[in-house]
Design an enzyme around this catalytic site. Structure first.
Site, short mmCIF file in Angstrom:
data_model
loop_
_atom_site.label_atom_id
_atom_site.label_comp_id
_atom_site.label_asym_id
_atom_site.label_seq_id
_atom_site.Cartn_x
_atom_site.Cartn_y
_atom_site.Cartn_z
N CYS A 521 13.35 -8.98 2.76
CA CYS A 521 14.46 -8.31 3.44
C CYS A 521 14.82 -9.00 4.75
O CYS A 521 15.36 -10.10 4.73
CB CYS A 521 14.13 -6.84 3.64
SG CYS A 521 15.59 -5.84 4.08
N HIS A 603 14.01 -4.70 -1.92
CA HIS A 603 12.67 -4.15 -1.69
C HIS A 603 12.00 -3.94 -3.05
O HIS A 603 12.20 -2.92 -3.70
CB HIS A 603 12.77 -2.83 -0.93
CG HIS A 603 13.07 -3.00 0.52
ND1 HIS A 603 12.10 -3.08 1.48
CD2 HIS A 603 14.26 -3.15 1.16
CE1 HIS A 603 12.66 -3.24 2.66
NE2 HIS A 603 13.98 -3.29 2.50
N GLU A 605 9.05 -3.22 -3.65
CA GLU A 605 8.10 -2.13 -3.56
C GLU A 605 8.77 -0.76 -3.62
O GLU A 605 8.10 0.26 -3.78
CB GLU A 605 7.29 -2.26 -2.27
CG GLU A 605 8.07 -1.98 -0.99
CD GLU A 605 8.98 -3.12 -0.54
OE1 GLU A 605 9.60 -2.99 0.52
OE2 GLU A 605 9.07 -4.14 -1.27
#
Length: 641
Positions: A521, A603, A605
């Site tokens: 990011c 992202h 995750e």
């Protein structure tokens, strides 16, 4: 009438008490005890293991306590107050309703401290100045209805409790609490965090309950058709997913097993219906530490959490008091251990010794927010309490059905999970196979706790992972196999910001050393700058957005939280030997990889990244393998379909 009930009903200003109805039960618990104010959550006076004294403690946790986590908060001096229980009784709900005062509490004056027009302006500014500049995905800004009364606080909260018990449905806790100087009554829909011991396994289960998305019941009465249309609203759906992401960050910090998402479910109340999830995991942490690491719910602050606190301090006019804090009930198990039940302090009226009455309410502001609608949402959230206070007449709403049971609702809720990452929807077990097993990683925390979820997923692959705050990482040649430069808010070009400057230093030096690097990011943008790519601000921020991408030949549904983007074009080519995954129309760079490094704008995750775990493993393995691999002969480009 029980002895304690009689004393509560005839309490003077110096007699502390709490009256709690939990989970819509047909009984109510009454408490009294000693008042103890402490400085920190760790000081809450629970019995020590092995001690014969294990008191039950009800703690009022103000919002300013978030400073324990190093986050910003205006300091109004609201105490961290503990009612150390010395006496407790249980009475039936019917008896309590019969005995509680039923006369109105006259209020003088009354109105919101921030006008409708001013609140709408705040909404616009937050979208433009905060979300539009990369400061975060969503923020909760409150305003307060204020008035005064001459009725003593200890009597006022009991009268309001009576009205709330009769008029509000679906509350997690309905309560009245009185201590000298601080009194409150409310009907909160939302459990923040709970810790319970499983009677079979003995495991200590942590549960969180993110609630977001607000369906305001029409005057004609709510129908299944209305509610199904609400469930299809993009803004409301993304709002819930974003707060789930934020609470999963917390779950990954407090639970060794991460956290599993259960739901979604429906929380139906008298005037509003919300959508919600339950998050569950196991933890060995002290219950006070669980509470500290989860201060406070993103549903009443925003995300990322640290920056949300700063945004609140910039845009709210005064300190929050107990709004968005918690009531925390610590119940001893008899063996030195405690259970915890901590609902969020929302939908609550406060009264002080001078007779000042406050009813705070806030709205979650996201990139799709409409200022007029958010004004209406704050009014709707305050309406149930204002009705109990007699400020508003009871709503003359048409009949409302059980919305969760309406045809098509269950299927619409279930369909939401098709977009989410299976990893977080299932029990999580380590899978230490492949090239990542046994390797080490250091994750640089750039003030976005997505790093906790990243760490959990990398540990799933068998890696040994440490997370360090950016200010504590000075040497990019740190002795680990993989340096993960993490996500964070802000502008990657702003080198006056120490955090951003440190990321540039770490990424640049790691590249120069040829040591394995994975950038995520904000750090992906920093890496792009180091490789010669320009950075531009997006016309519309991608906060909580899912994109279906071709990442180096693999189709991946990935969640994004970015306001800035790296762009590839004819005028700016990256260093030779770098592969880019780009958008063929805009040139937005979604991922990069080269010898010894890889990066991603999204992202992986996030719960929004359905294919994130696979992609994370692939990029991490590439970064580690790239140390010994020959450099590619030329750059190649893959793009989103």
């Amino acid at each position: 009438m029980t002895t304690l009930l009689h004393r509560v009903l005839h309490a003077g200003p110096d007699f502390p008490f709490a009256v709690l109805r939990r989970h819509g039960g047909d009984t109510v618990d009454l408490y009294t005890g000693d008042i103890v104010d402490v400085d920190a959550l760790a000081d809450i006076p629970l019995g020590t293991p092995g001690s014969s004294v294990q008191p039950e403690v009800l703690t009022l946790v103000p919002y300013r306590q978030v400073r324990e986590r190093g986050f910003a908060a205006m300091d109004d001096g609201a105490p961290l107050r503990c009612l150390v229980v010395t006496e407790r009784e249980t009475v039936s709900l019917d008896e309590l309703l019969e005995r509680l005062p039923q006369d109105a509490v006259p209020l003088v004056g009354g109105g919101f401290d921030v006008s409708d027009d001013d609140y709408a302006d705040i909404v616009r500014r937050v979208i433009e100045e905060e979300i539009g500049r990369g400061e975060g995905a969503n923020f909760v800004i409150r305003r307060e209805f204020t008035a005064t009364t001459e009725v003593p606080a200890e009597r006022a909260v009991l009268a309001w409790l009576h009205a709330l018990l009769l008029g509000e449905t679906g509350a997690y806790w309905t309560f009245a609490v009185h201590t000298p100087g601080i009194s409150m009554a409310g009907a909160t829909p939302e459990r923040h965090v709970a810790v319970n011991r499983d009677p079979d396994s003995g495991d200590r289960t942590v549960t969180m309950n993110p609630i977001s998305g607000t369906f305001r019941h029409p005057r004609s009465g709510a129908t299944g058709e209305d509610f199904r249309a609400f469930l299809g609203d993009v803004k409301e759906t993304e709002e819930l997913f974003m707060v789930v992401d934020e609470e999963m960050k917390m779950m990954s910090r407090v639970c060794a097993s991460g956290g599993r998402i259960l739901g979604p479910y429906v929380k139906q109340m008298s005037r509003l219906t919300h959508t919600e999830y339950l998050l569950a995991g196991t933890s060995d942490l002290d219950v006070r530490e669980v509470l500290r690491l989860t201060m406070f719910a993103p549903t009443v602050t925003g995300s990322p959490m640290q920056n949300a606190c700063s945004v609140i301090a910039r845009h709210e006019r005064n300190a929050r008091g107990y709004y968005s804090g918690v009531l925390a009930l610590f119940t001893p198990l008899g063996d030195g251990e405690y259970e915890l039940d901590a609902p969020i302090l929302i939908r609550t009226a406060y009264i002080d010794d001078a007779g000042l009455v406050r009813v705070p309410a806030g709205a979650t502001l996201v990139r799709h927010s409409d200022p007029t609608s958010e004004v209406a949402e704050t009014a709707a959230k305050a309406a149930g309490v204002l009705t109990a206070l007699g400020v508003m007449a009871p709503a003359e709403l048409g009949p409302t059905v059980d919305l969760a049971a309406e045809p098509g609702v269950e299927a619409a809720l279930r369909a939401r999970n098709e977009r989410l990452a299976p990893f977080w929807l299932q029990p999580q077990h380590p899978a230490p196979v492949g090239s990542l097993s046994g390797r080490t990683a250091l994750i640089v925390d750039a003030e976005d706790e997505f790093t906790a979820m990243l760490a959990h997923q990398l540990r799933h692959f068998g890696m040994t992972v440490v997370v360090e705050h950016w200010s504590n990482v000075h040497d990019p040649r740190v002795d680990v196999d993989l340096l993960v430069a993490g996500p964070g808010p802000g502008d990657p070009l702003d080198l006056t910001e120490p955090r951003v400057r440190r990321l540039h230093e770490l990424v640049s030096a790691r590249l120069a050393a040829g040591a394995p690097l994975l950038a995520v990011c904000l750090s992906h943008q920093v890496l792009a700058i180091q490789l010669g790519l320009p950075i531009e601000r997006l016309d519309s921020p991608r906060q909580g957005l899912q994109l279906d991408l071709d990442l180096f030949g693999e189709q991946s549904l990935i969640g994004f939280y970015n306001t800035f983007t790296a762009r590839a074009g004819t005028d700016a080519a990256p260093t030779s030997g770098v592969e880019l995954a780009t958008d063929p129309q805009s040139g937005d760079v979604f991922a990069m990889r080269g010898r010894g490094f890889a990066s991603v704008q999204g992202h992986l995750e996030s719960v929004l990244s359905r294919d994130g775990l696979r992609t994370l493993g692939s990029l991490a393995a590439h970064a580690l393998a790239g140390v010994a691999a020959p450099a590619p002969a030329a750059a190649s480009v893959s793009s989103r379909s």
